[in-house]
Design a protein around this motif. Structure first.
Motif, short mmCIF file in Angstrom:
data_model
loop_
_atom_site.label_atom_id
_atom_site.label_comp_id
_atom_site.label_asym_id
_atom_site.label_seq_id
_atom_site.Cartn_x
_atom_site.Cartn_y
_atom_site.Cartn_z
N SER A 141 -6.31 -2.94 -14.68
CA SER A 141 -6.92 -1.77 -14.02
C SER A 141 -8.11 -2.16 -13.15
CB SER A 141 -7.37 -0.75 -15.08
OG SER A 141 -6.26 -0.31 -15.83
N ARG A 185 -7.27 6.51 -15.44
CA ARG A 185 -6.16 6.02 -16.25
C ARG A 185 -6.62 4.89 -17.18
NH1 ARG A 185 -2.83 5.04 -12.43
NH2 ARG A 185 -3.21 2.80 -12.21
N GLU A 229 3.95 0.86 -12.29
CA GLU A 229 2.55 0.57 -11.97
C GLU A 229 2.42 -0.69 -11.12
OE1 GLU A 229 0.70 0.29 -15.74
OE2 GLU A 229 0.62 2.46 -16.10
N ARG A 245 2.64 -6.39 -16.79
CA ARG A 245 1.24 -6.05 -16.47
C ARG A 245 0.41 -7.30 -16.26
NH1 ARG A 245 -1.21 -0.57 -18.56
NH2 ARG A 245 -2.74 -1.44 -17.15
#
Length: 369
Positions: free
Chosen positions: A191, A226, A249, A283
């Motif tokens: 993030s 988020r 994502e 991720r």
């Protein structure tokens, strides 16, 4: 390991266990009172009995802590031998205390040899004095030793069980800390990399294209919210990543950074742990591409053959540096894949760039005895 002496019952309880066995002192006490002897002899016998009892209680104070043959145990043996051999079968019961003291304090290899010797000594005294009514005393020697030895064994086993429970609790806390640290690293690394990238892009566009800059800052706000929600989920232990979500994502993050992304056309239905593990791989790979690679193109493939699922992430960036050790993110991924019996490999891709591949079995491995 916690010392055994720290997990034994308190001293007063160990000594309390020895009190019931003092009932066998009634025979020498009755002999001392009822048998005519000179006063000096009675005093000597009384002092010897008191010394015997004190030494016996001292030995029982070390209950369940094997220390070898100590002076107090020697006193118990010597006085039992002297009194029983010199004064008769009324004192043969003192060998019961020798057996109890041996079972309570001696190393295991010595308990039964000493108990056998005490039983034999008691029997010899009775036979020598021809008091056949006292033949029950040698039988009590091994019975008493077995009782004390069993109690001692239970204390040791209970101490080991308590230590095992404490060790399991410590391991559970350590595992939870590791899980929490790993989740935070993977969540925030992805993030924050996206937020930093979009913030930099918005700064560049602020003067030339305010509308685009505002859109990028809106994405920054969304990513931050988020990330906050994901951190809350991680703290609560409810955070579950799935492969389809991670791919979506990754597509958004890489496209926003101007990196071409090609992923699988469909994501097969995978078991929960497998799905979550491959989602974390996507991720972490995306985070590394955004941070380090300088890549312009990323390709993700996902296949499954009914036995295992394999996910591969390849980029055309700088590739791995030869003198660079794996980062904490890749180490965390390896721990995740190992936990589900999978494997993780990473290294330079053919033609340049970096290739990260994870293979996870769809069915847990069977443990054979």
């Amino acid at each position: 390991m916690e010392p055994l002496e720290d997990v034994r019952p308190p001293l007063w309880r160990r000594l309390a266990w020895s009190v019931p066995w003092l009932v066998f002192q009634v025979f020498p006490v009755l002999d001392l009172v009822g048998t005519p002897r000179p006063l000096a002899a009675r005093l000597v016998i009384a002092v010897a009995l008191i010394a015997f009892t004190g030494a016996y209680l001292s030995v029982l104070g070390r209950f369940a802590r094997p220390t070898g043959v100590r002076p107090d145990f020697v006193v118990v043996v010597v006085l039992a031998l002297a009194l029983s051999a010199g004064l008769g079968t009324s004192y043969a019961g003192l060998w019961i205390y020798v057996s109890a003291a041996a079972a309570a304090s001696l190393p295991h290899r010595l308990v039964w040899p000493v108990t056998g010797a005490a039983t034999l000594a008691s029997l010899v005294v009775i036979v020598s004095w021809q008091d056949w009514t006292s033949l029950f005393l040698p039988v009590l020697c091994p019975l008493t030793a077995a009782t004390l030895w069993g109690t001692r064994h239970l204390i040791v086993v209970n101490a080991e069980l308590r230590e095992a429970r404490e060790e399991l609790a410590r391991n559970a806390v350590a595992e939870e800390r590791l899980r929490f640290a790993r989740d935070l690293h993977d969540l925030l690394g992805h993030s924050l990399s996206l937020i930093a990238l979009k913030s930099e892009l918005a700064r560049r566009l602020a003067g030339a294209d305010p509308v685009r800059a505002a859109a990028e800052m809106a994405d920054v706000e969304t990513a931050a919210r988020r990330a906050l929600a994901e951190v809350r989920d991680a703290v609560s232990g409810y955070r579950q990543v799935n492969c389809a979500q991670a791919l979506a994502e990754a597509r958004a993050a890489l496209s926003g950074a101007g990196i071409s992304f090609r992923g699988p056309e469909r994501v097969p239905v995978l078991p929960g742990p497998v799905d979550a593990t491959l989602g974390w791989v996507v991720r972490e790979a995306t985070t590394n591409v955004l941070r380090h690679s300088g890549a312009r193109r990323v390709v993700v493939t996902l296949t499954e053959d009914g036995v295992s699922a394999t996910l591969t992430v390849t980029d055309d960036g700088r590739g791995p540096a030869e003198d660079t050790a794996p980062g904490s993110g890749l180490l965390g991924l390896r721990e995740r894949t190992t936990a589900v019996d999978g494997t993780l490999t990473g290294g330079g891709a053919e033609g340049g760039g970096y290739r990260l591949a994870a293979t996870v079995p769809l069915v847990p491995a069977q443990v054979t005895a």
